[in-house]
Design a protein around this motif. Structure first.
Motif, PDB file in Angstrom:
ATOM      1  N   GLU A 100     -34.033  21.731-120.404  1.00 49.22           N
ATOM      2  CA  GLU A 100     -33.320  22.970-120.484  1.00 49.22           C
ATOM      3  C   GLU A 100     -32.456  22.988-119.542  1.00 49.22           C
ATOM      4  N   GLU A 101     -31.674  21.814-118.733  1.00 46.03           N
ATOM      5  CA  GLU A 101     -30.941  21.608-117.762  1.00 46.03           C
ATOM      6  C   GLU A 101     -29.693  22.536-118.203  1.00 46.03           C
ATOM      7  N   TRP A 102     -29.111  22.991-117.143  1.00 48.40           N
ATOM      8  CA  TRP A 102     -27.750  23.756-117.745  1.00 48.40           C
ATOM      9  C   TRP A 102     -26.634  23.280-116.259  1.00 48.40           C
ATOM     10  N   ARG A 103     -25.449  23.674-116.650  1.00 49.15           N
ATOM     11  CA  ARG A 103     -24.285  23.402-116.041  1.00 49.15           C
ATOM     12  C   ARG A 103     -23.406  24.489-116.270  1.00 49.15           C
ATOM     13  N   VAL A 104     -22.729  24.985-115.152  1.00 53.85           N
ATOM     14  CA  VAL A 104     -21.751  26.060-115.208  1.00 53.85           C
ATOM     15  C   VAL A 104     -20.628  25.543-114.352  1.00 53.85           C
ATOM     16  N   GLU A 105     -19.142  25.365-114.987  1.00 50.28           N
ATOM     17  CA  GLU A 105     -18.092  25.006-113.802  1.00 50.28           C
ATOM     18  C   GLU A 105     -17.142  26.319-114.412  1.00 50.28           C
ATOM     19  N   ALA A 106     -16.695  26.728-113.094  1.00 51.39           N
ATOM     20  CA  ALA A 106     -15.490  27.721-113.426  1.00 51.39           C
ATOM     21  C   ALA A 106     -14.571  27.650-112.162  1.00 51.39           C
ATOM     22  N   ARG A 107     -13.338  28.168-112.507  1.00 48.90           N
ATOM     23  CA  ARG A 107     -12.346  28.080-111.316  1.00 48.90           C
ATOM     24  C   ARG A 107     -12.034  29.428-110.874  1.00 48.90           C
ATOM     25  N   LEU A 108     -11.623  29.665-109.519  1.00 46.78           N
ATOM     26  CA  LEU A 108     -11.387  30.769-108.745  1.00 46.78           C
ATOM     27  C   LEU A 108     -10.046  30.773-108.010  1.00 46.78           C
ATOM     28  N   VAL A 109      -9.063  31.427-108.201  1.00 43.65           N
ATOM     29  CA  VAL A 109      -7.949  31.161-107.515  1.00 43.65           C
ATOM     30  C   VAL A 109      -7.854  32.181-106.367  1.00 43.65           C
ATOM     31  N   THR A 110      -7.282  31.867-105.345  1.00 46.54           N
ATOM     32  CA  THR A 110      -7.063  32.757-104.218  1.00 46.54           C
ATOM     33  C   THR A 110      -5.750  32.142-103.507  1.00 46.54           C
ATOM     34  N   ASP A 111      -5.198  32.804-102.490  1.00 42.98           N
ATOM     35  CA  ASP A 111      -4.004  32.384-101.588  1.00 42.98           C
ATOM     36  C   ASP A 111      -4.187  31.641-100.560  1.00 42.98           C
ATOM     37  N   LEU A 112      -3.282  30.639-100.180  1.00 40.60           N
ATOM     38  CA  LEU A 112      -3.498  29.873 -99.055  1.00 40.60           C
ATOM     39  C   LEU A 112      -3.544  30.797 -97.605  1.00 40.60           C
ATOM     40  N   GLY A 113      -2.961  31.915 -97.631  1.00 42.60           N
ATOM     41  CA  GLY A 113      -3.059  32.773 -96.442  1.00 42.60           C
ATOM     42  C   GLY A 113      -4.493  33.438 -96.401  1.00 42.60           C
ATOM     43  N   GLN A 114      -5.282  33.313 -97.354  1.00 43.10           N
ATOM     44  CA  GLN A 114      -6.665  33.753 -97.351  1.00 43.10           C
ATOM     45  C   GLN A 114      -7.425  32.651 -96.561  1.00 43.10           C
ATOM     46  N   LEU A 115      -7.101  31.704 -96.594  1.00 42.32           N
ATOM     47  CA  LEU A 115      -8.380  30.711 -96.138  1.00 42.32           C
ATOM     48  C   LEU A 115      -8.648  30.658 -94.855  1.00 42.32           C
ATOM     49  N   GLU A 116      -7.938  31.145 -93.751  1.00 47.57           N
ATOM     50  CA  GLU A 116      -8.341  31.566 -92.513  1.00 47.57           C
ATOM     51  C   GLU A 116      -9.408  32.474 -92.451  1.00 47.57           C
ATOM     52  N   LYS A 117      -9.317  33.569 -93.169  1.00 43.78           N
ATOM     53  CA  LYS A 117     -10.305  34.727 -93.162  1.00 43.78           C
ATOM     54  C   LYS A 117     -11.835  34.261 -93.700  1.00 43.78           C
ATOM     55  N   ILE A 118     -11.485  33.462 -95.002  1.00 48.58           N
ATOM     56  CA  ILE A 118     -12.791  33.017 -95.565  1.00 48.58           C
ATOM     57  C   ILE A 118     -13.443  31.838 -94.460  1.00 48.58           C
ATOM     58  N   ALA A 119     -12.508  31.133 -93.758  1.00 45.38           N
ATOM     59  CA  ALA A 119     -13.507  30.265 -92.702  1.00 45.38           C
ATOM     60  C   ALA A 119     -13.899  31.066 -91.777  1.00 45.38           C
ATOM     61  N   LYS A 120     -13.287  31.935 -91.314  1.00 45.76           N
ATOM     62  CA  LYS A 120     -14.232  33.003 -90.157  1.00 45.76           C
ATOM     63  C   LYS A 120     -15.411  33.402 -90.872  1.00 45.76           C
ATOM     64  N   HIS A 121     -15.502  34.023 -92.068  1.00 43.73           N
ATOM     65  CA  HIS A 121     -16.777  34.552 -92.697  1.00 43.73           C
ATOM     66  C   HIS A 121     -17.710  33.444 -92.824  1.00 43.73           C
ATOM     67  N   ALA A 122     -17.153  32.208 -93.318  1.00 40.73           N
ATOM     68  CA  ALA A 122     -18.075  31.194 -93.437  1.00 40.73           C
ATOM     69  C   ALA A 122     -18.784  30.784 -92.227  1.00 40.73           C
ATOM     70  N   GLY A 123     -18.053  30.742 -91.006  1.00 51.47           N
ATOM     71  CA  GLY A 123     -18.553  30.368 -89.890  1.00 51.47           C
ATOM     72  C   GLY A 123     -19.584  31.435 -89.285  1.00 51.47           C
ATOM     73  N   VAL A 124     -19.335  32.499 -89.585  1.00 44.01           N
ATOM     74  CA  VAL A 124     -20.528  33.408 -89.048  1.00 44.01           C
ATOM     75  C   VAL A 124     -21.729  33.461 -89.957  1.00 44.01           C
ATOM     76  N   PHE A 125     -21.589  33.297 -91.363  1.00 43.97           N
ATOM     77  CA  PHE A 125     -22.557  33.010 -92.366  1.00 43.97           C
ATOM     78  C   PHE A 125     -23.530  31.801 -91.975  1.00 43.97           C
ATOM     79  N   PHE A 126     -22.704  30.797 -91.737  1.00 40.62           N
ATOM     80  CA  PHE A 126     -23.473  29.566 -91.552  1.00 40.62           C
ATOM     81  C   PHE A 126     -24.075  29.354 -90.023  1.00 40.62           C
ATOM     82  N   ASN A 127     -23.378  30.207 -89.262  1.00 40.80           N
ATOM     83  CA  ASN A 127     -24.109  30.141 -87.651  1.00 40.80           C
ATOM     84  C   ASN A 127     -25.058  31.077 -87.529  1.00 40.80           C
TER      85      ASN A 127
END
Length: 128
Positions: A100-127
């Motif tokens: 019963e292997e499963w696979r889900v693929e979907a897309r999510l759209v954001t703006d180029l200007g949001q990437l810096e904020k996403i990177a900051k949150h990722a840095g906090v999360f992974f560290n």
């Protein structure tokens, strides 16, 4: 916890429960709901670097940038249009090799200007 929210729908990609070499990822909203526990081992830093690299981009890039977990249960790819719309293609796999292997693929759209904020949150999360 941190998330990437779509600017085009209610879709959201949520990262949570980071502990040592694993974390949980959930794709939800706009008719999709799937989650997986990701065993990143030492490569969780690779995903953080993926987000940090995106966060430094100030203009559109050519091609696709991507990251895939060691066990391939989670992959994330990003592309950018000439208008600065960033599309993340999210793939989650579960019960790999099972009947019963499963696979889900979907897309999510954001703006180029949001990437810096996403990177900051990722840095906090992974560290944490």
């Amino acid at each position: 916890m941190f998330s990437i929210n779509s600017t085009s729908s209610t879709r959201e990609l949520v990262f949570s429960a980071h502990k040592d070499e694993s974390f949980r990822v959930e794709l939800k909203g706009f008719a999709v709901s799937a989650s997986a526990d990701v065993w990143a081992y030492t490569d969780a830093n690779g995903l953080n670097e993926f987000f940090q690299d995106l966060g430094h981009l100030e203009k559109r890039w050519q091609g696709q940038r991507s990251w895939t977990s060691i066990e391939r249960e989670f992959s994330l790819a990003a592309t950018c249009t000439s208008l600065g719309k960033v599309t993340f293609r999210v793939t989650l796999l579960g019960l790999q090799g099972a009947p019963e292997e499963w696979r889900v693929e979907a897309r999510l759209v954001t703006d180029l200007g949001q990437l810096e904020k996403i990177a900051k949150h990722a840095g906090v999360f992974f560290n944490e």
